[in-house]
Write an enzyme that holds these catalytic residues in place. Sequence first.
Site, PDB file in Angstrom:
ATOM      1  N   ARG A 127      13.506   4.335  12.251  1.00 57.12           N
ATOM      2  CA  ARG A 127      12.362   5.254  12.246  1.00 57.12           C
ATOM      3  C   ARG A 127      11.513   5.057  13.505  1.00 57.12           C
ATOM      4  NH1 ARG A 127       9.669   4.786   6.549  1.00 57.12           N
ATOM      5  NH2 ARG A 127       8.588   6.651   7.331  1.00 57.12           N
ATOM      6  N   ASN A 130       8.270  -5.412  -1.342  1.00 59.20           N
ATOM      7  CA  ASN A 130       8.224  -4.273  -0.441  1.00 59.20           C
ATOM      8  C   ASN A 130       6.770  -4.182   0.017  1.00 59.20           C
ATOM      9  OD1 ASN A 130       8.055  -1.879   0.917  1.00 59.20           O
ATOM     10  ND2 ASN A 130       9.338  -0.731  -0.519  1.00 59.20           N
ATOM     11  N   TYR A 142      11.365   8.828   1.105  1.00 54.67           N
ATOM     12  CA  TYR A 142      11.364   7.769   0.087  1.00 54.67           C
ATOM     13  C   TYR A 142      12.020   8.178  -1.232  1.00 54.67           C
ATOM     14  CZ  TYR A 142       8.115   5.675   3.385  1.00 54.67           C
ATOM     15  OH  TYR A 142       7.561   5.153   4.523  1.00 54.67           O
ATOM     16  N   ARG A 157       5.005  11.015  -2.472  1.00 50.80           N
ATOM     17  CA  ARG A 157       4.769  10.744  -1.060  1.00 50.80           C
ATOM     18  C   ARG A 157       6.064  10.897  -0.256  1.00 50.80           C
ATOM     19  NH1 ARG A 157       4.781   4.675   1.229  1.00 50.80           N
ATOM     20  NH2 ARG A 157       4.119   5.143   3.345  1.00 50.80           N
ATOM     21  N   HIS A 166      13.028  -2.603   1.448  1.00 49.54           N
ATOM     22  CA  HIS A 166      12.498  -1.293   1.863  1.00 49.54           C
ATOM     23  C   HIS A 166      13.396  -0.193   1.347  1.00 49.54           C
ATOM     24  CE1 HIS A 166       9.717  -3.260   4.560  1.00 49.54           C
ATOM     25  NE2 HIS A 166      10.716  -4.015   4.971  1.00 49.54           N
ATOM     26  N   ALA A 216       3.346  -0.688   4.587  1.00 47.20           N
ATOM     27  CA  ALA A 216       2.972  -0.806   6.005  1.00 47.20           C
ATOM     28  C   ALA A 216       2.484  -2.207   6.374  1.00 47.20           C
ATOM     29  CB  ALA A 216       1.915   0.241   6.345  1.00 47.20           C
ATOM     30  N   PRO A 260       0.793  -1.228   0.000  1.00 48.50           N
ATOM     31  CA  PRO A 260       0.000   0.000   0.000  1.00 48.50           C
ATOM     32  C   PRO A 260       0.830   1.286   0.000  1.00 48.50           C
ATOM     33  CG  PRO A 260      -0.091  -1.088   2.138  1.00 48.50           C
ATOM     34  CD  PRO A 260       0.558  -2.041   1.188  1.00 48.50           C
ATOM     35  N   ASN A 261       0.289   2.249  -0.705  1.00 48.41           N
ATOM     36  CA  ASN A 261       0.811   3.625  -0.792  1.00 48.41           C
ATOM     37  C   ASN A 261       2.064   3.758  -1.655  1.00 48.41           C
ATOM     38  OD1 ASN A 261      -1.188   4.735   1.067  1.00 48.41           O
ATOM     39  ND2 ASN A 261      -0.098   3.564   2.631  1.00 48.41           N
ATOM     40  N   GLU A 305      12.865  -9.333   1.261  1.00 50.77           N
ATOM     41  CA  GLU A 305      12.084  -8.215   1.811  1.00 50.77           C
ATOM     42  C   GLU A 305      12.882  -6.943   1.526  1.00 50.77           C
ATOM     43  OE1 GLU A 305      11.659  -8.374   6.054  1.00 50.77           O
ATOM     44  OE2 GLU A 305      10.618  -6.454   6.139  1.00 50.77           O
TER      45      GLU A 305
HETATM   46  C1  DQA Z   1       8.593   1.052   3.471  1.00 49.86           C
HETATM   47  C2  DQA Z   1       8.726   1.187   4.993  1.00 49.86           C
HETATM   48  C3  DQA Z   1       7.383   0.968   5.678  1.00 49.86           C
HETATM   49  O1  DQA Z   1       7.518   1.132   7.078  1.00 49.86           O
HETATM   50  C4  DQA Z   1       6.361   1.965   5.172  1.00 49.86           C
HETATM   51  O2  DQA Z   1       5.095   1.713   5.748  1.00 49.86           O
HETATM   52  C5  DQA Z   1       6.270   2.021   3.689  1.00 49.86           C
HETATM   53  C6  DQA Z   1       7.513   1.952   2.910  1.00 49.86           C
HETATM   54  C7  DQA Z   1       9.913   1.412   2.741  1.00 49.86           C
HETATM   55  O3  DQA Z   1      10.059   1.043   1.577  1.00 49.86           O
HETATM   56  O4  DQA Z   1      10.784   2.061   3.319  1.00 49.86           O
HETATM   57  O5  DQA Z   1       5.208   2.206   3.117  1.00 49.86           O
HETATM   58  O6  DQA Z   1       8.289  -0.290   3.166  1.00 49.86           O
END
Ligand code: DQA
Length: 148
Positions: free
Chosen positions: A107, A74, A23, A18, A100, A77, A10-11, A98
């Site tokens: 964080r 990725n 990011y 964003r 990120h 959240a 998501p997002n 995994e």
């Molecule tokens: C994320 C880190 C997560 O905590 C966050 O909710 C994201 C992006 C990252 O790529 O740094 O949406 O996965």
Amino acid sequence: MTTVLLLHGPNLNLLGEREPEVYGTATLNDHVARARATATPFGIEVEHLQSNHEGDLVEAVHGARNRCAAIIVNPGAFTHSSWALHDALASFDGPVVELHLSNPDAREPWRRTSVVAPVATGTISGFGGHGYELAVRAVAARLELPSS
Ligand code: DQA
């Protein structure tokens, strides 16, 4: 051709707009293109899906079983909450990376728990867009794919 599933949660469709201070300014398409460019010399085809819905990600993992050689994910959240994604990834036989962009451990405290990490082969975090190259190279090494 070896197929690798690249999954975004998501997002992450909003990347580029964003929280660019966290990011970066590259878009999701930029990151996918970077992963594909790294994958090509290894004979890897990158199949990509982004979804804001947990069930879509779970079904994409099911669809990768016995078909894709590895998964790079990725989870956004869902990293911190989705036991459904955890269980789906546990049902997948190949390497799982995994990934990120940021370093969640540096964080907010709630980001320090990943429910995906226990079913991942390894985690790459904190290297921004370079992480996509690292993830593809990690998969290629794990699958022992030579580069052309
Ligand atoms: C994320 C880190 C997560 O905590 C966050 O909710 C994201 C992006 C990252 O790529 O740094 O949406 O996965």
